[in-house]
Design an enzyme around this catalytic site. Sequence first.
Site, mmCIF file in Angstrom:
data_model
loop_
_atom_site.group_PDB
_atom_site.id
_atom_site.type_symbol
_atom_site.label_atom_id
_atom_site.label_comp_id
_atom_site.label_asym_id
_atom_site.label_seq_id
_atom_site.Cartn_x
_atom_site.Cartn_y
_atom_site.Cartn_z
ATOM 1 N N LYS A 69 78.320 55.878 -50.273
ATOM 2 C CA LYS A 69 78.067 56.160 -52.582
ATOM 3 C C LYS A 69 79.473 56.107 -52.675
ATOM 4 O O LYS A 69 80.268 55.436 -53.786
ATOM 5 C CB LYS A 69 77.599 57.706 -52.094
ATOM 6 C CG LYS A 69 77.465 58.562 -53.211
ATOM 7 C CD LYS A 69 76.645 59.382 -53.548
ATOM 8 C CE LYS A 69 77.467 60.785 -52.913
ATOM 9 N NZ LYS A 69 79.091 61.062 -54.322
ATOM 10 N N ASN A 70 80.912 56.867 -52.138
ATOM 11 C CA ASN A 70 81.832 57.098 -52.328
ATOM 12 C C ASN A 70 82.714 55.850 -52.072
ATOM 13 O O ASN A 70 83.572 55.480 -53.156
ATOM 14 C CB ASN A 70 82.605 57.611 -51.736
ATOM 15 C CG ASN A 70 82.214 59.727 -52.000
ATOM 16 O OD1 ASN A 70 80.910 59.872 -52.537
ATOM 17 N ND2 ASN A 70 81.988 60.841 -51.320
ATOM 18 N N CYS A 88 81.471 72.799 -61.317
ATOM 19 C CA CYS A 88 81.469 72.680 -60.309
ATOM 20 C C CYS A 88 81.378 73.671 -59.206
ATOM 21 O O CYS A 88 82.263 74.322 -59.096
ATOM 22 C CB CYS A 88 80.725 70.547 -59.614
ATOM 23 S SG CYS A 88 81.504 70.847 -58.128
ATOM 24 N N ARG A 99 87.342 71.921 -59.946
ATOM 25 C CA ARG A 99 87.733 70.128 -60.413
ATOM 26 C C ARG A 99 88.279 70.068 -61.138
ATOM 27 O O ARG A 99 87.448 69.409 -61.919
ATOM 28 C CB ARG A 99 85.841 69.854 -59.392
ATOM 29 C CG ARG A 99 85.689 70.139 -58.521
ATOM 30 C CD ARG A 99 84.725 69.610 -57.643
ATOM 31 N NE ARG A 99 84.762 68.064 -56.758
ATOM 32 C CZ ARG A 99 83.907 67.500 -56.688
ATOM 33 N NH1 ARG A 99 82.760 67.725 -56.815
ATOM 34 N NH2 ARG A 99 84.517 66.209 -56.177
ATOM 35 N N ASP A 136 83.237 66.555 -46.635
ATOM 36 C CA ASP A 136 82.179 66.303 -47.128
ATOM 37 C C ASP A 136 81.238 66.656 -45.323
ATOM 38 O O ASP A 136 80.116 65.953 -46.286
ATOM 39 C CB ASP A 136 82.360 65.005 -47.331
ATOM 40 C CG ASP A 136 82.547 64.485 -48.756
ATOM 41 O OD1 ASP A 136 82.619 65.762 -49.462
ATOM 42 O OD2 ASP A 136 82.380 63.487 -49.657
ATOM 43 N N ARG A 146 70.861 63.210 -55.058
ATOM 44 C CA ARG A 146 72.371 62.160 -55.003
ATOM 45 C C ARG A 146 73.348 61.528 -54.431
ATOM 46 O O ARG A 146 73.786 60.247 -55.004
ATOM 47 C CB ARG A 146 73.370 63.148 -56.137
ATOM 48 C CG ARG A 146 72.914 64.056 -56.932
ATOM 49 C CD ARG A 146 73.986 64.875 -57.548
ATOM 50 N NE ARG A 146 75.445 64.566 -57.444
ATOM 51 C CZ ARG A 146 76.236 64.751 -56.713
ATOM 52 N NH1 ARG A 146 76.756 65.908 -56.390
ATOM 53 N NH2 ARG A 146 77.685 64.041 -56.757
HETATM 54 C C1 UD1 Z 1 86.411 62.746 -53.882
HETATM 55 C C2 UD1 Z 1 84.628 62.573 -53.604
HETATM 56 C C3 UD1 Z 1 84.151 63.524 -53.048
HETATM 57 C C4 UD1 Z 1 85.136 64.353 -51.979
HETATM 58 C C5 UD1 Z 1 86.448 64.318 -51.823
HETATM 59 C C6 UD1 Z 1 87.482 65.150 -50.900
HETATM 60 C C7 UD1 Z 1 83.628 60.934 -54.590
HETATM 61 C C8 UD1 Z 1 82.945 60.494 -55.704
HETATM 62 N N1 UD1 Z 1 83.702 62.210 -54.048
HETATM 63 O O1 UD1 Z 1 86.378 63.210 -54.409
HETATM 64 O O2 UD1 Z 1 82.537 63.619 -52.449
HETATM 65 O O3 UD1 Z 1 84.592 65.663 -51.266
HETATM 66 O O4 UD1 Z 1 87.263 63.960 -52.930
HETATM 67 O O5 UD1 Z 1 87.270 63.973 -50.166
HETATM 68 O O6 UD1 Z 1 84.818 59.706 -53.928
HETATM 69 N N2 UD1 Z 1 91.658 67.746 -58.405
HETATM 70 C C9 UD1 Z 1 92.674 68.558 -59.291
HETATM 71 N N3 UD1 Z 1 93.293 68.117 -60.623
HETATM 72 C C10 UD1 Z 1 92.834 66.499 -59.713
HETATM 73 C C11 UD1 Z 1 92.204 66.140 -59.369
HETATM 74 C C12 UD1 Z 1 92.041 66.856 -58.219
HETATM 75 O O7 UD1 Z 1 93.245 69.600 -58.791
HETATM 76 O O8 UD1 Z 1 93.279 66.331 -61.324
HETATM 77 C C13 UD1 Z 1 91.690 69.271 -56.842
HETATM 78 C C14 UD1 Z 1 90.461 68.860 -56.763
HETATM 79 O O9 UD1 Z 1 89.853 70.379 -57.535
HETATM 80 C C15 UD1 Z 1 90.592 69.344 -54.959
HETATM 81 C C16 UD1 Z 1 91.332 68.593 -54.548
HETATM 82 O O10 UD1 Z 1 92.582 68.362 -55.262
HETATM 83 O O11 UD1 Z 1 90.987 70.767 -54.966
HETATM 84 C C17 UD1 Z 1 90.762 66.859 -54.206
HETATM 85 O O12 UD1 Z 1 90.176 66.829 -54.488
HETATM 86 P P1 UD1 Z 1 89.602 64.901 -54.861
HETATM 87 O O13 UD1 Z 1 90.287 63.986 -53.724
HETATM 88 O O14 UD1 Z 1 90.476 64.689 -56.451
HETATM 89 O O15 UD1 Z 1 88.093 64.365 -55.118
HETATM 90 P P2 UD1 Z 1 87.406 64.272 -55.719
HETATM 91 O O16 UD1 Z 1 88.222 62.918 -56.316
HETATM 92 O O17 UD1 Z 1 86.784 64.926 -57.163
#
Ligand code: UD1
Length: 421
Positions: free
Chosen positions: A22-23, A118, A123, A309, A401
């Site tokens: 999925k990711n 969420c 996030r 995850d 999902r």
């Molecule tokens: C992706 C994965 C999710 C996984 C996560 C961490 C997908 C679709 N989802 O989520 O399954 O749990 O990586 O491995 O691939 N953050 C900020 N600002 C930002 C972006 C992120 O503060 O602009 C923080 C987030 O709140 C979190 C951390 O950075 O605490 C890591 O998030 P991120 O790696 O961006 O996760 P996702 O891409 O949302």
Amino acid sequence: MDKFLIKGPCKVKGQVNISGSKNASLPILAATLLFDKTVEIKNLPRVRDIDTMLELISSLGFLVRRNYKNGSVKITRLKKIKTIASYSLVKTMRAGILLLGPLVAKYKKAKTSLPGGCLIGARPINYHLNVLKKLGMQYSIKKGYINAYIKTSLVGTTIKFPKISVGATENAILASCFAKGKTILKNCAIEPEIKKDLTNFLLKAGVPIKWIGKRTIQIYGVKKLKSISYSVMGDRIECGTFCVAAAMTEGNLRIKGFNPKLIKTELNLLKKTGAKIKIYKNEIHIIGSKKIKNIKFLQTKEYDGFPTDLQAQFMTLLCKAEGRSVISENIFENRFMHVAELKRLGAKILIKKNKAIIEGKTKFEGAELMSSDLRASVALVLAAIVANGISIINRIYHLDRGYENIEKKLSKLGVNIKRIS
Ligand code: UD1
């Protein structure tokens, strides 16, 4: 709302095929917005987040032809493209934000709904917006939408992420494909979905893209992409989840369709807990042990550390271990929602800030449970499989999902599980 009825305890035995990731599929599907000609993606998992992403792409004016039988989709750009990613679709799946980079890079403007918070954490998307701004995107936020535009084109530059983010790395890579000149991105996320799959996909489409350091990527912008057909990798988290299922049920499972080298960290941890594991080219053979050993301290980290995850699934396993274990959640601030539900089955877990202290030797007893998010839900399924008696798991739309046909796969392996609609 669908629920699962599970009658335990069961052993997980047999052979299972891992579905497409999925990711990995989500950013690759977002990348299809960059093409002028038809692009084909194969091995897509049949899960709701993929349906939502395809609906989003179709709502922009692309022709989306999905073949459910073989798991492929053909996406073709039509004449009129809209550049609005609506709230109604983005609110159900945060990865909708991945359309922002490709839309501004290719179509010079985008109106994308803010994804919102969420349950597992706030996030925010500040890293996404900051990196795109450094490439030349201008934006304002009004009424819940990001209104973004560029005057002529994005321009390549060198950018270092302040913190590692999977989504922001993907958005930046996608936008850089159409930025003028050379972009260097430092401190990138290097999950295999990015470093292997997204990179290989873009290379095949003709983007000069290269990793020049462990977390540094170099991309030369292009004007057009080649029409290609690409098959996405297997799902790392689904694979890890089935490994845990075998490890905690004294199971005997052959897991096919996944490269074991990509989950070395997880397999080493499972070996520490007592599981016997043999690896082959695209197969894992795992035999669960009667005695499960505890893990004194386990912390979630960016790849190639232990993934957030799989935190909930490993916690369920450690409830059955001989001694006390501690898990520290370092990626998301609120990712212990499964704990209250595991306690309903008899788990003894104490939360202290971002740490969970897990007492072992739990004898799970079946109960009625509530799913809260995707990975928490699957942890409840695992616990229900080893619990004595009947468990009912409500709100399994969270599971749908991200897990393809989970009840079919599990019942083939000997689990007494039924979906009630
Ligand atoms: C992706 C994965 C999710 C996984 C996560 C961490 C997908 C679709 N989802 O989520 O399954 O749990 O990586 O491995 O691939 N953050 C900020 N600002 C930002 C972006 C992120 O503060 O602009 C923080 C987030 O709140 C979190 C951390 O950075 O605490 C890591 O998030 P991120 O790696 O961006 O996760 P996702 O891409 O949302």
